[in-house]
Design a protein around this motif. Structure first.
Motif, short mmCIF file in Angstrom:
data_model
loop_
_atom_site.label_atom_id
_atom_site.label_comp_id
_atom_site.label_asym_id
_atom_site.label_seq_id
_atom_site.Cartn_x
_atom_site.Cartn_y
_atom_site.Cartn_z
N MET A 166 47.94 33.16 37.57
CA MET A 166 46.93 32.11 37.82
C MET A 166 46.85 31.16 36.63
SD MET A 166 43.86 34.38 39.31
CE MET A 166 43.77 34.92 41.00
N LEU A 167 46.89 31.72 35.42
CA LEU A 167 46.83 30.86 34.22
C LEU A 167 48.03 29.92 34.18
CD1 LEU A 167 45.65 33.36 31.42
CD2 LEU A 167 44.28 31.74 32.75
N ALA A 168 49.20 30.47 34.49
CA ALA A 168 50.41 29.63 34.51
C ALA A 168 50.29 28.55 35.58
CB ALA A 168 51.64 30.50 34.75
N ASP A 169 49.72 28.93 36.71
CA ASP A 169 49.59 28.02 37.85
C ASP A 169 48.77 26.78 37.49
OD1 ASP A 169 49.89 27.24 40.54
OD2 ASP A 169 47.92 28.06 41.03
N ILE A 170 47.73 26.95 36.65
CA ILE A 170 46.91 25.77 36.31
C ILE A 170 47.37 25.12 35.01
CG2 ILE A 170 44.85 26.48 37.58
CD1 ILE A 170 43.81 26.85 34.46
N GLY A 171 48.44 25.63 34.41
CA GLY A 171 49.02 24.94 33.25
C GLY A 171 48.52 25.42 31.90
N ALA A 172 47.92 26.61 31.83
CA ALA A 172 47.51 27.15 30.52
C ALA A 172 48.77 27.50 29.72
CB ALA A 172 46.66 28.39 30.71
N LYS A 173 48.74 27.19 28.44
CA LYS A 173 49.95 27.38 27.62
C LYS A 173 49.87 28.59 26.71
CE LYS A 173 52.08 23.71 29.06
NZ LYS A 173 52.53 23.94 30.43
N PHE A 174 48.66 29.05 26.40
CA PHE A 174 48.55 30.25 25.57
C PHE A 174 47.32 31.03 26.01
CE2 PHE A 174 45.44 27.70 23.38
CZ PHE A 174 44.59 28.59 22.75
N CYS A 175 47.21 32.23 25.48
CA CYS A 175 46.03 33.05 25.83
C CYS A 175 45.72 33.98 24.66
CB CYS A 175 46.33 33.86 27.09
SG CYS A 175 44.94 34.87 27.63
N TYR A 208 41.64 43.06 42.26
CA TYR A 208 40.91 43.24 41.00
C TYR A 208 39.80 42.19 40.94
CZ TYR A 208 44.84 46.21 39.96
OH TYR A 208 45.79 47.19 40.04
N THR A 209 38.77 42.40 41.71
CA THR A 209 37.68 41.42 41.84
C THR A 209 37.17 40.96 40.48
OG1 THR A 209 37.05 42.46 43.91
CG2 THR A 209 35.38 41.06 42.85
N GLY A 210 37.09 39.65 40.33
CA GLY A 210 36.54 39.09 39.10
C GLY A 210 37.56 38.87 38.00
N GLU A 211 38.79 39.28 38.21
CA GLU A 211 39.80 39.14 37.16
C GLU A 211 40.66 37.89 37.36
OE1 GLU A 211 40.53 41.24 34.42
OE2 GLU A 211 38.56 42.05 34.87
N VAL A 224 42.97 37.61 29.80
CA VAL A 224 43.77 37.69 31.03
C VAL A 224 43.69 39.13 31.53
CG1 VAL A 224 45.92 38.26 29.79
CG2 VAL A 224 46.05 37.10 32.00
N CYS A 225 43.91 39.29 32.82
CA CYS A 225 43.87 40.64 33.39
C CYS A 225 45.10 41.44 32.94
CB CYS A 225 43.87 40.55 34.92
SG CYS A 225 43.72 42.16 35.72
N GLU A 226 44.88 42.74 32.72
CA GLU A 226 46.03 43.56 32.33
C GLU A 226 46.94 43.90 33.52
OE1 GLU A 226 45.26 47.89 31.39
OE2 GLU A 226 43.20 47.16 31.48
N TYR A 227 46.44 43.67 34.73
CA TYR A 227 47.27 43.92 35.91
C TYR A 227 47.87 42.61 36.42
CZ TYR A 227 44.48 48.10 35.55
OH TYR A 227 43.86 49.22 35.05
N GLN A 228 49.02 42.72 37.06
CA GLN A 228 49.73 41.49 37.47
C GLN A 228 49.10 40.78 38.66
OE1 GLN A 228 53.83 42.64 37.86
NE2 GLN A 228 54.33 41.62 35.95
N LYS A 229 48.81 41.53 39.69
CA LYS A 229 48.17 40.93 40.87
C LYS A 229 47.55 42.02 41.74
CE LYS A 229 51.50 38.52 42.87
NZ LYS A 229 51.37 37.50 43.83
N GLY A 230 46.70 41.61 42.67
CA GLY A 230 46.16 42.61 43.58
C GLY A 230 44.64 42.56 43.65
#
Ligand code: PEP
Length: 248
Positions: A81-90, A73-76, A65-71
């Motif tokens: 976003m992970l939460a949005d698609i339902g990922a439960k762990f990383c 960061y091309t390619g990150e 996952v990206c270390e930055y929250q949003k903004g």
């Protein structure tokens, strides 16, 4: 019987056809009530796998996952976003990310904060290199990784953390640590977590060349809460055979 975690890390080693076959066979597995499965899926297939695997005892997650929250960061890919698609762990801090992509404990710390903020379980990987192992500095390395990666994060938030002890020299090499070494390092990891977080039970898995032949011995170590499996998780039969060892 104590619950054990059987987590796969597909790395960059799958394609649509492999995933299709895996998902079909995985759906037919027999009921294994004391096992929590997890699969760390490459980003491009994540949405598809989230939708096609019954999540009741299999967590679907990401490998980074990206270390930055949003903004900008091309390619990150963000935790949001992970939460949005339902990922439960990383996975965070996998040795391949630390050593090939120069990921630091500080950036891992930011990733953990971002994931927890979105209710995604961070599965923090820690482990010593061969050189550190040979210099007998394993425990100092593990303690530093845990302290720096978890620094400043509220213990209450970290209740959902999971940790994998993965000696770097055992990943993808066919070599595994001895049962005594695994028990000792997992015990040390739990003691260190206890001193950082207080009385919180964090599952600690072992990873490093676990396969259907050695899993029985490794998973029978009482302090080991499960396994993180790379190569052998690509073959659904082998992956399920590893889980079956928990029942033996
Ligand atoms: C891993 O990728 O975390 C891992 C343990 O890989 P392998 O099982 O192939 O050693």
């Amino acid at each position: 019987m104590k619950k054990k975690y059987i987590f796969g890390n597909w790395k960059m080693s799958v394609d649509s056809a492999l995933i299709h076959g895996f998902v079909a066979k995985f759906a037919q597995r027999r009921d294994l009530p004391n096992i929590e499965f997890g699969l760390a899926v490459p980003f491009v297939y994540l949405d598809n796998v989230v939708c096609s695997i019954d999540s009741s005892n299999c967590l679907i997650g990401a490998q980074n996952v990206c270390e930055y929250q949003k903004g900008a960061y091309t390619g990150e890919i963000s935790a949001e976003m992970l939460a949005d698609i339902g990922a439960k762990f990383c996975l965070v801090g996998h040795s391949e990310r630390r050593h090939i992509f120069n990921e630091s404990n500080l950036s891992i710390n930011h990733k953990i904060i971002n994931l927890l903020d979105k209710d995604i379980i961070p599965l923090l990987c820690i482990g010593e290199t061969l050189q550190e192992y040979e210099q007998c500095t394993t425990k100092a390395v593990l303690a530093k990784q845990l302290e720096e990666c978890l620094q400043g994060i509220d213990a209450d938030k970290l209740k959902r953390l999971m940790v994998a002890y993965e000696p770097v020299w055992a990943i993808g090499t066919g070599k595994t640590a001895t049962t005594k070494e695994i028990a000792d390092c997992v015990d040390f990891t739990k003691d260190t977590l206890h001193s950082i977080l207080g009385d919180v039970q964090i599952p600690v898995l072992y990873g490093g060349s676990v396969n259907d032949k050695n899993a029985g011995e490794i998973l029978s170590i009482d302090v080991v809460d499960g396994a993180l499996i790379g190569g052998a998780s690509l073959d659904v039969d082998k992956f399920l055979a590893i889980a079956d060892k928990v029942l033996d």
